[in-house]
Structures are given as C-alpha cells and as structure tokens.
Design a protein around this motif. Structure first.
Motif, PDB file in Angstrom:
ATOM      1  N   PRO A 126       0.876  -1.232  -0.163  1.00 20.39           N
ATOM      2  CA  PRO A 126       0.060   0.078   0.166  1.00 20.39           C
ATOM      3  C   PRO A 126       0.844   1.163   0.026  1.00 20.39           C
ATOM      4  CG  PRO A 126      -0.897  -1.658   1.564  1.00 20.39           C
ATOM      5  CD  PRO A 126       0.744  -2.014   1.242  1.00 20.39           C
ATOM      6  N   PHE A 127       0.387   2.401  -0.456  1.00 22.13           N
ATOM      7  CA  PHE A 127       1.153   3.688  -0.750  1.00 22.13           C
ATOM      8  C   PHE A 127       1.555   4.154   0.729  1.00 22.13           C
ATOM      9  CE2 PHE A 127      -1.296   4.135  -4.876  1.00 22.13           C
ATOM     10  CZ  PHE A 127      -0.064   4.221  -5.632  1.00 22.13           C
ATOM     11  N   SER A 128       0.566   3.718   1.766  1.00 19.86           N
ATOM     12  CA  SER A 128       1.100   4.119   3.219  1.00 19.86           C
ATOM     13  C   SER A 128       2.230   3.354   3.779  1.00 19.86           C
ATOM     14  CB  SER A 128      -0.167   3.872   3.968  1.00 19.86           C
ATOM     15  OG  SER A 128      -0.880   2.652   3.956  1.00 19.86           O
ATOM     16  N   TRP A 129       2.611   2.278   3.122  1.00 18.69           N
ATOM     17  CA  TRP A 129       3.339   1.272   3.921  1.00 18.69           C
ATOM     18  C   TRP A 129       4.609   2.016   4.269  1.00 18.69           C
ATOM     19  CZ3 TRP A 129       3.439  -3.884   5.378  1.00 18.69           C
ATOM     20  CH2 TRP A 129       4.632  -4.422   5.669  1.00 18.69           C
ATOM     21  N   PRO A 130       5.535   2.677   3.631  1.00 16.25           N
ATOM     22  CA  PRO A 130       6.681   3.188   4.047  1.00 16.25           C
ATOM     23  C   PRO A 130       6.539   4.216   5.471  1.00 16.25           C
ATOM     24  CG  PRO A 130       6.707   3.286   1.700  1.00 16.25           C
ATOM     25  CD  PRO A 130       5.356   3.125   2.257  1.00 16.25           C
ATOM     26  N   VAL A 181      25.415   7.854  -6.521  1.00 16.19           N
ATOM     27  CA  VAL A 181      23.806   7.356  -6.264  1.00 16.19           C
ATOM     28  C   VAL A 181      22.885   8.149  -6.983  1.00 16.19           C
ATOM     29  CG1 VAL A 181      22.265   6.990  -4.198  1.00 16.19           C
ATOM     30  CG2 VAL A 181      24.832   6.941  -4.105  1.00 16.19           C
ATOM     31  N   HIS A 182      21.708   7.551  -7.361  1.00 15.04           N
ATOM     32  CA  HIS A 182      20.724   8.282  -8.219  1.00 15.04           C
ATOM     33  C   HIS A 182      19.552   7.745  -7.822  1.00 15.04           C
ATOM     34  CE1 HIS A 182      24.205   8.546 -10.922  1.00 15.04           C
ATOM     35  NE2 HIS A 182      23.502   9.664 -11.551  1.00 15.04           N
ATOM     36  N   TYR A 183      18.367   8.599  -7.438  1.00 12.17           N
ATOM     37  CA  TYR A 183      17.253   8.453  -6.829  1.00 12.17           C
ATOM     38  C   TYR A 183      15.941   8.959  -7.685  1.00 12.17           C
ATOM     39  CZ  TYR A 183      18.426   6.709  -2.025  1.00 12.17           C
ATOM     40  OH  TYR A 183      18.802   6.245  -1.113  1.00 12.17           O
ATOM     41  N   ARG A 184      15.232   8.124  -8.061  1.00 10.29           N
ATOM     42  CA  ARG A 184      13.812   8.420  -8.814  1.00 10.29           C
ATOM     43  C   ARG A 184      12.933   7.551  -8.342  1.00 10.29           C
ATOM     44  NH1 ARG A 184      14.888   6.375 -15.129  1.00 10.29           N
ATOM     45  NH2 ARG A 184      15.515   4.155 -14.499  1.00 10.29           N
ATOM     46  N   MET A 185      11.701   8.198  -8.196  1.00 11.60           N
ATOM     47  CA  MET A 185      10.294   7.331  -8.153  1.00 11.60           C
ATOM     48  C   MET A 185       9.299   7.368  -9.214  1.00 11.60           C
ATOM     49  SD  MET A 185       8.228   9.696  -5.244  1.00 11.60           S
ATOM     50  CE  MET A 185       6.897   8.560  -5.060  1.00 11.60           C
ATOM     51  N   HIS A 186       8.724   6.658  -9.493  1.00 13.99           N
ATOM     52  CA  HIS A 186       7.662   6.594 -10.487  1.00 13.99           C
ATOM     53  C   HIS A 186       6.350   7.667 -10.313  1.00 13.99           C
ATOM     54  CE1 HIS A 186       4.957   5.555 -13.785  1.00 13.99           C
ATOM     55  NE2 HIS A 186       5.725   4.583 -14.315  1.00 13.99           N
ATOM     56  N   PRO A 187       6.396   8.551 -11.128  1.00  8.84           N
ATOM     57  CA  PRO A 187       5.230   9.499 -10.787  1.00  8.84           C
ATOM     58  C   PRO A 187       4.068   8.793 -10.468  1.00  8.84           C
ATOM     59  CG  PRO A 187       6.508  10.186 -13.028  1.00  8.84           C
ATOM     60  CD  PRO A 187       6.760   8.853 -12.563  1.00  8.84           C
ATOM     61  N   ALA A 188       3.579   7.661 -10.933  1.00  2.00           N
ATOM     62  CA  ALA A 188       2.385   7.196 -10.548  1.00  2.00           C
ATOM     63  C   ALA A 188       2.266   6.601  -8.848  1.00  2.00           C
ATOM     64  CB  ALA A 188       2.232   5.787 -11.244  1.00  2.00           C
ATOM     65  N   ASN A 189       3.591   6.619  -8.360  1.00  2.00           N
ATOM     66  CA  ASN A 189       3.842   6.325  -6.923  1.00  2.00           C
ATOM     67  C   ASN A 189       3.555   7.629  -5.979  1.00  2.00           C
ATOM     68  OD1 ASN A 189       3.928   3.636  -7.095  1.00  2.00           O
ATOM     69  ND2 ASN A 189       6.148   3.553  -7.410  1.00  2.00           N
ATOM     70  N   LEU A 190       3.244   8.764  -6.477  1.00  2.77           N
ATOM     71  CA  LEU A 190       3.029   9.929  -5.696  1.00  2.77           C
ATOM     72  C   LEU A 190       2.044   9.916  -4.552  1.00  2.77           C
ATOM     73  CD1 LEU A 190       3.631  13.081  -7.798  1.00  2.77           C
ATOM     74  CD2 LEU A 190       4.797  12.496  -5.801  1.00  2.77           C
ATOM     75  N   CYS A 194       2.124   7.847  -2.302  1.00  2.39           N
ATOM     76  CA  CYS A 194       2.898   7.694  -1.316  1.00  2.39           C
ATOM     77  C   CYS A 194       3.313   8.770  -0.550  1.00  2.39           C
ATOM     78  CB  CYS A 194       3.915   6.730  -1.666  1.00  2.39           C
ATOM     79  SG  CYS A 194       5.176   6.118   0.006  1.00  2.39           S
ATOM     80  N   LEU A 195       3.624   9.752  -1.201  1.00  2.00           N
ATOM     81  CA  LEU A 195       3.955  11.123  -0.780  1.00  2.00           C
ATOM     82  C   LEU A 195       2.760  11.553  -0.206  1.00  2.00           C
ATOM     83  CD1 LEU A 195       6.059  13.263   0.013  1.00  2.00           C
ATOM     84  CD2 LEU A 195       5.713  14.201  -2.222  1.00  2.00           C
ATOM     85  N   ALA A 196       2.008  11.830  -0.851  1.00  2.00           N
ATOM     86  CA  ALA A 196       0.280  12.332  -0.509  1.00  2.00           C
ATOM     87  C   ALA A 196      -0.047  11.723   0.679  1.00  2.00           C
ATOM     88  CB  ALA A 196      -0.490  12.354  -1.481  1.00  2.00           C
ATOM     89  N   ALA A 197       0.311  10.525   1.046  1.00  2.00           N
ATOM     90  CA  ALA A 197      -0.483   9.680   2.201  1.00  2.00           C
ATOM     91  C   ALA A 197       0.062  10.547   3.373  1.00  2.00           C
ATOM     92  CB  ALA A 197       0.289   8.304   2.340  1.00  2.00           C
ATOM     93  N   ALA A 198       1.177  11.284   3.639  1.00  2.00           N
ATOM     94  CA  ALA A 198       1.670  11.884   4.788  1.00  2.00           C
ATOM     95  C   ALA A 198       1.061  13.416   4.749  1.00  2.00           C
ATOM     96  CB  ALA A 198       3.230  12.103   4.824  1.00  2.00           C
ATOM     97  N   ARG A 199       0.352  13.863   3.487  1.00  2.00           N
ATOM     98  CA  ARG A 199      -0.367  15.123   3.513  1.00  2.00           C
ATOM     99  C   ARG A 199       0.479  16.215   3.832  1.00  2.00           C
ATOM    100  NH1 ARG A 199      -4.064  12.676   6.838  1.00  2.00           N
ATOM    101  NH2 ARG A 199      -4.022  14.671   8.259  1.00  2.00           N
ATOM    102  N   PRO A 200       2.023  16.424   3.275  1.00  2.00           N
ATOM    103  CA  PRO A 200       2.790  17.475   3.265  1.00  2.00           C
ATOM    104  C   PRO A 200       2.233  18.604   2.791  1.00  2.00           C
ATOM    105  CG  PRO A 200       3.480  16.100   1.401  1.00  2.00           C
ATOM    106  CD  PRO A 200       2.467  15.360   2.047  1.00  2.00           C
ATOM    107  N   ASP A 201       2.392  19.856   3.488  1.00  2.00           N
ATOM    108  CA  ASP A 201       2.006  21.252   2.846  1.00  2.00           C
ATOM    109  C   ASP A 201       3.076  21.913   2.034  1.00  2.00           C
ATOM    110  OD1 ASP A 201      -0.713  21.655   4.476  1.00  2.00           O
ATOM    111  OD2 ASP A 201       0.616  20.958   6.087  1.00  2.00           O
ATOM    112  N   ALA A 202       4.312  21.279   2.395  1.00  2.00           N
ATOM    113  CA  ALA A 202       5.338  21.884   1.487  1.00  2.00           C
ATOM    114  C   ALA A 202       6.509  21.040   1.490  1.00  2.00           C
ATOM    115  CB  ALA A 202       5.984  23.182   2.233  1.00  2.00           C
ATOM    116  N   CYS A 203       7.087  20.676   0.266  1.00  2.00           N
ATOM    117  CA  CYS A 203       8.174  19.896   0.046  1.00  2.00           C
ATOM    118  C   CYS A 203       9.393  20.559  -0.256  1.00  2.00           C
ATOM    119  CB  CYS A 203       7.836  18.964  -1.069  1.00  2.00           C
ATOM    120  SG  CYS A 203       6.375  17.768  -0.865  1.00  2.00           S
ATOM    121  N   ALA A 204      10.585  20.662   0.461  1.00  2.00           N
ATOM    122  CA  ALA A 204      11.692  21.139   0.212  1.00  2.00           C
ATOM    123  C   ALA A 204      12.428  20.228  -1.034  1.00  2.00           C
ATOM    124  CB  ALA A 204      12.540  21.393   1.168  1.00  2.00           C
TER     125      ALA A 204
END
Length: 372
Positions: A61-65, A101-110, A112-122
């Motif tokens: 689930p997107f909430s897993w991490p 080191v290179h980091y990328r996530m698939h846009p369709a997995n966003l 997961c980020l939204a699960a934490a409901r961030p108001d601002a991402c640095a």
C-alpha cells in the motif's frame, strides 16, 4: 490552515527518499536499473532489507513506508507539515553524470508521498536533478498536478527562490524557503539561473551568503508571517556541526527566520534554541532504503525522529518541541523500542548540550525541548 490557538505546531521531517528500493515495493515500480558502481538493480536494496529484517510485500500500500508515523501525525494534528523530498519524480533516463547514487520514483507512486499530506516539500537537495533537467521538469509538473507545494527548485532562479506560502489564520502566512549547499554533494551545475532550471544553490555557508538569504527573507516577510528556512547541507555522518553552519543559522534567525530546518545527515544532529528560535542542524533520514547496508552502524541510522515544533504564533519563538523516535524495519516506520529510544536520547541530548539545549525523555519515549 490553523495557527489561531495557543501555539502553532509544525511537523518537520528530514530526508524522505522514496526512490530506488522504496519505489520498487510500491504499486507502480519504475525501471529498477541503476547507474551505480556496485548495485545495478534497485530491487537489490529490497533484498538487503529483507535479509536484515524479514519479508517486505511487493505492491505494498502507498502508506506502507510511513507505517506508524501516519497515526502519530494525525494524533498531533500539526498546523503545517514540511519535509525534504530527496528524490526525483520522473521516468527520465537522463542520468546526471559524475554521481555515485541516483534516486527516482515513478510519478504514479506519488500517492505514497501524498499519504503524509505534506504542506510543503523542500526540493533544494542533491538528488532532485539525478535524472537531468528534463527529470526536474517532470518532477515539478508531477508534484503540482498532485496539489503538492514545493520550494527550492524551479524552471528559473526566480521560481527556485520563491518560498512556498502556506496560509495561516487571518491574513498571516507561513513562508518556507528551501536552499541547498555544495557541502551536501550538490553539483554547482545544478544552480538555477535567470534562464536555466535548477535549485536555489548556495556555494558555502559564508557571511555574505547568509546576508543575501536573510535579505530575501526580510523582503518576503509581511507583518504576522512566520518563516522556515530549510537547508540541505553538510556531510552524511558525524554529530559535530561546523562553525560556519552555526554562524549561518544564527544570521538567518537574526535576519528574520523563525525556524532553521537542516537536513542531509543520515542521522539526527544537535538541536539548538537560538534567541528563542529552533535550529535543527540535521533532522536525519525519515524514509530511505538503507536497511541492511553496513559501514556506519555506530550512528544507528535505522532510528528516525518526527519533529513537532510548537511556536508562539505572534513571535515565532519556540514554546516547546516534541520529538518522537521511530525505527525503520522492513522499509516501514515503527515505534522505537524503549532501549533504542534511550540510546538515541542520550546521543541527541549529549550533542545538543553543547548548544545549551536540555532534552528530556518521558516514560513513553518521547523527547521534549523547552524554550528555556
């Protein structure tokens, strides 16, 4: 957004690294190929974590991490949630040269980020352009399409320097600036320019650079506003804080910043209260795929912290802070054990004492910092 109660509570997090191994366990894993010298398949990082701690579901689930962190966030009900998103959000294969080191996530997995409901991402960090300026453009577009505010990166310098503006009660705002320094491994070529995309880059923690950032803070800050300056700086390991970083942070507070939100180190660094304002020199990682990777075990980078800062809404000064210790286990956050919480408290309290900060630990394991 709130801020009309007795205090204004902010949630701050260190590095949230949803690429590579984390991306591979989510519902829409991207291409696992990696341009790394020793690991060429992102799924290897999942296997290392499983060897250390047990099976991890695929298509989790997107909430897993986030694990138990989500319930703690809902319970604390902070007025704003701010984190450092240290990954590109792209399918680009335009690999940044000269990086290990290179980091990328698939846009369709966003989600997961939204699960934490961030108001601002640095975004001013050393991984947001890992897949080129095309990858940065897709990252910015993907985050905007998901309704996620960003700071620190843009299609030109003006956009990269524009703070995220979060509404508070009345006409007040919380402004979030994001900048990244060469000391964290950011290539100088990633700096945004008048007609070049990139990040808000600061070459060094000099007095001149601090004065320039402070001037931008003063020009943007209106009466009643509060300001967070989020900085990606310094090395990955070690608890000492270089003197130039201390001077830089102090100059920002002297110039109008209410909170200095430092990150880049893989483990928490000292907490200071300077002239009543919180300075976090390194929040440590919150989410990553480092389980099972040895070499720096003495720093216990499996232990993580949630930072809840309660500020006086009129002055931005710290009323108190609550720090909740968690542990990464099977690529998921869970409560730290009593023993691990005690260990982390001892280290953080000892290293913060140099800055005059007293950190207590309650029987449940939560750490508290009082303004006085």
């Amino acid at each position: 957004m709130g801020g009309d109660g007795g205090v204004l509570t902010l949630f701050l997090a260190g590095d949230v690294m949803l690429g590579r191994g984390i991306d591979q366990i989510l519902p829409h894993p991207g291409d696992p190929a990696l341009p790394e010298a020793y690991v060429t398949d992102a799924r290897t990082y999942v296997e290392l974590a499983e060897t250390a701690n047990g099976t991890i579901p695929r298509g989790a689930p997107f909430s897993w991490p986030w694990g138990e962190a989500l319930g703690l966030l809902d319970e604390a009900a902070p007025d704003a949630r701010i984190l450092n998103l240290e990954t590109s959000v792209t399918q680009s294969d335009d690999i940044a040269p000269g990086k290990s080191v290179h980091y990328r996530m698939h846009p369709a997995n966003l989600p997961c980020l939204a699960a934490a409901r961030p108001d601002a991402c640095a975004l001013a960090n050393n991984h947001v352009l890992d897949y080129g300026r095309g990858g940065l453009a897709e990252t910015l577009d993907s985050l905007a399409a998901a309704g996620l505010r960003t700071a620190g990166a843009g299609r030109d310098l003006a956009e990269a320097r524009r703070p995220a503006a979060l509404p508070l009660s009345g006409e007040r705002r919380l402004l979030v600036f994001s900048l990244g320094m060469a000391s964290s491994g950011i290539p100088r070529t990633w700096a945004a320019g008048a007609d070049r995309s990139g990040i808000d880059f600061v070459d060094e923690a000099s007095d001149a650079a601090a004065a320039e950032v402070a001037d931008r803070v003063r020009r943007a800050k209106r009466s009643g506003d509060l300001v967070v300056v989020s900085i990606h700086w310094g090395s990955n390991w070690g608890h000492s804080v270089p003197g130039d970083q201390v001077r830089f942070a102090h100059a920002l507070v002297d110039g109008g910043a209410d909170v200095v939100h430092g990150h880049s180190s893989h483990h928490p660094r000292p907490f200071e209260v300077y002239r009543g304002h919180p300075v976090l020199y390194g929040c440590g990682d919150l989410i990553d795929d480092y389980e099972g990777i040895g070499g720096h075990d003495r720093y216990r980078d499996d232990l993580r912290l949630l930072y809840f800062l309660s500020l006086e809404p009129d002055t931005g000064r710290l009323d108190h802070a609550r720090l909740v210790p968690l542990q990464a286990h099977r690529m998921r956050l869970r409560h730290a054990s009593r023993e691990d919480s005690a260990w982390l408290h001892e280290v953080l309290a000892r290293t913060s004492r140099t800055f005059g900060t007293h950190i207590t630990r309650d029987p449940e394991g939560t750490f508290t910092v009082r303004a006085g």
